[in-house]
Design a protein around this motif. Sequence first.
Motif, mmCIF file in Angstrom:
data_model
loop_
_atom_site.group_PDB
_atom_site.id
_atom_site.type_symbol
_atom_site.label_atom_id
_atom_site.label_comp_id
_atom_site.label_asym_id
_atom_site.label_seq_id
_atom_site.Cartn_x
_atom_site.Cartn_y
_atom_site.Cartn_z
ATOM 1 N N LEU A 151 -5.740 80.943 32.824
ATOM 2 C CA LEU A 151 -5.233 79.581 32.664
ATOM 3 C C LEU A 151 -4.160 79.456 31.590
ATOM 4 N N PHE A 152 -4.057 80.447 30.727
ATOM 5 C CA PHE A 152 -3.189 80.290 29.554
ATOM 6 C C PHE A 152 -2.220 81.449 29.314
ATOM 7 N N ILE A 153 -2.475 82.604 29.865
ATOM 8 C CA ILE A 153 -1.789 83.816 29.422
ATOM 9 C C ILE A 153 -0.286 83.771 29.665
ATOM 10 N N LYS A 154 0.148 83.170 30.764
ATOM 11 C CA LYS A 154 1.585 83.221 31.056
ATOM 12 C C LYS A 154 2.408 82.223 30.237
ATOM 13 N N ASP A 155 1.731 81.303 29.554
ATOM 14 C CA ASP A 155 2.462 80.270 28.811
ATOM 15 C C ASP A 155 2.816 80.681 27.383
ATOM 16 N N PHE A 156 2.275 81.824 26.945
ATOM 17 C CA PHE A 156 2.506 82.249 25.553
ATOM 18 C C PHE A 156 2.862 83.747 25.530
ATOM 19 N N PRO A 157 4.141 84.061 25.802
ATOM 20 C CA PRO A 157 4.571 85.458 25.885
ATOM 21 C C PRO A 157 4.244 86.279 24.640
ATOM 22 N N ASP A 158 4.261 85.638 23.458
ATOM 23 C CA ASP A 158 4.002 86.398 22.234
ATOM 24 C C ASP A 158 2.542 86.813 22.101
ATOM 25 N N LEU A 159 1.670 86.194 22.894
ATOM 26 C CA LEU A 159 0.250 86.538 22.858
ATOM 27 C C LEU A 159 -0.194 87.373 24.078
ATOM 28 N N GLU A 160 0.757 87.649 24.974
ATOM 29 C CA GLU A 160 0.403 88.339 26.215
ATOM 30 C C GLU A 160 -0.240 89.698 25.969
ATOM 31 N N ASP A 161 0.394 90.520 25.137
ATOM 32 C CA ASP A 161 -0.134 91.866 24.902
ATOM 33 C C ASP A 161 -1.537 91.813 24.303
ATOM 34 N N GLN A 214 3.382 88.618 37.662
ATOM 35 C CA GLN A 214 3.668 89.745 38.547
ATOM 36 C C GLN A 214 4.081 91.000 37.777
ATOM 37 N N LYS A 215 4.663 90.809 36.611
ATOM 38 C CA LYS A 215 5.141 91.963 35.848
ATOM 39 C C LYS A 215 3.999 92.856 35.365
ATOM 40 N N TRP A 216 2.766 92.341 35.400
ATOM 41 C CA TRP A 216 1.627 93.127 34.940
ATOM 42 C C TRP A 216 0.991 93.949 36.056
ATOM 43 N N VAL A 217 1.470 93.797 37.279
ATOM 44 C CA VAL A 217 0.828 94.482 38.416
ATOM 45 C C VAL A 217 0.805 95.994 38.223
#
Length: 405
Positions: free
Chosen positions: A59-69, A102-105
Amino acid sequence: MDSRSLVEQEKDIKDLLRRAERTPVKTSALRRDTLKRLIDLAHSPHSSLKIIAATNFKLFIKDFPDLEDEAINAVYDLCEDPVSSVRIKGYAAIVDVSREQQKWVKRNADVLVQLLQSDEPEEVTFVKRALTQHLDMDPSVTLGVLCDQIVPPDEPLDEEEQSIRDRLRSLVIAFLAGEARRSLVERHASTPGSPAEEVLVSGLFRAIAKLSSSDADVIVKDILAPLPSFRPPSPRGKELLDVLLTQARALLKSNLPSGAESGSLQDTRYYLDLASFITVERHLAPASHLLHFYYSHLTPKLVLGRLSDDDQAYVIGRVAETFAACDDVATRTPPMGPSTDVRGTRDGFEAADGAALRKQFPDICSVLLQVFADMTSPDQRPWPACYTLLQGLVRVGPRFPASHT
């Protein structure tokens, strides 16, 4: 560590999630804090909180690129949790993340491949399901990851690394031949030249030349041969035959080195058997091409004379069945009018090529029958093959009476 009770912590995170979901601004501070809280909960000592984290990252991961990793690493940590139910939710979370981003596939598919090594059969089922879902999301990328695990690396590995790599390869091959087979046949590799089909076929073609005969056998029979893209008049079958005969030719040189008085076809036979499977048994490639290989490389007297009775019988049998298959296609092909382009059909091509091979057949047959008669072990003589050769002579002989009397 949070000193509150589990009940309080569950109530707190559920309340936070409700408020975050109602927030219209996707990048709001509240939603950011919620994601950070989920990352923290992924390392909680309580399984129920970890499961809440696993099911809500999407629900949240794609909205905060700096927290993705940080978030994706938390998901991977869940997949290695001591508790099975948490690990299973982690596998599902990987799928959720890939759907959102999609970039994480590619990276996620690679992680799932590694997870195939789990010692828990029930969990492997969930991992395979997640991999199949990645195939549906992005077949080209996912198949690329799978093929990378199958093709042996060029650089040398130490004994432990090699063992891990070999086991993983067998698991990936089994997945493609098993759980993934239906989706490959029906959707992802059904059309010759489509991006996903090209990735799969080119990857497996590269692998065949580097793998053991048992792995090559599964790849050819259980993965490639069932694909609709290998059905005639597709050129894929001929391409596969070329790969197999290239491997057979290379092994033949090592099995029968120049100047040696004798040799064995032990290694070469594996690839000739596969070539026979796709031509004689499955009719995916022209039998005339395989027959031409036999004529050129295995029926000369100097070659046959260096082989054991068992290998001689093998060659006689393979030539007989391949000629019969080639001749059968030529016999079934209807006469073509002057406007017919024989290059346009597999049967027409094979019939045209087969005419020259049939013309050589009496001379080839003469050599094979002499070898048959000279075998030192009469019980190894391939009588059914001899009968097939004689039948072929009856059919071919009258066509060229002047040349072969």
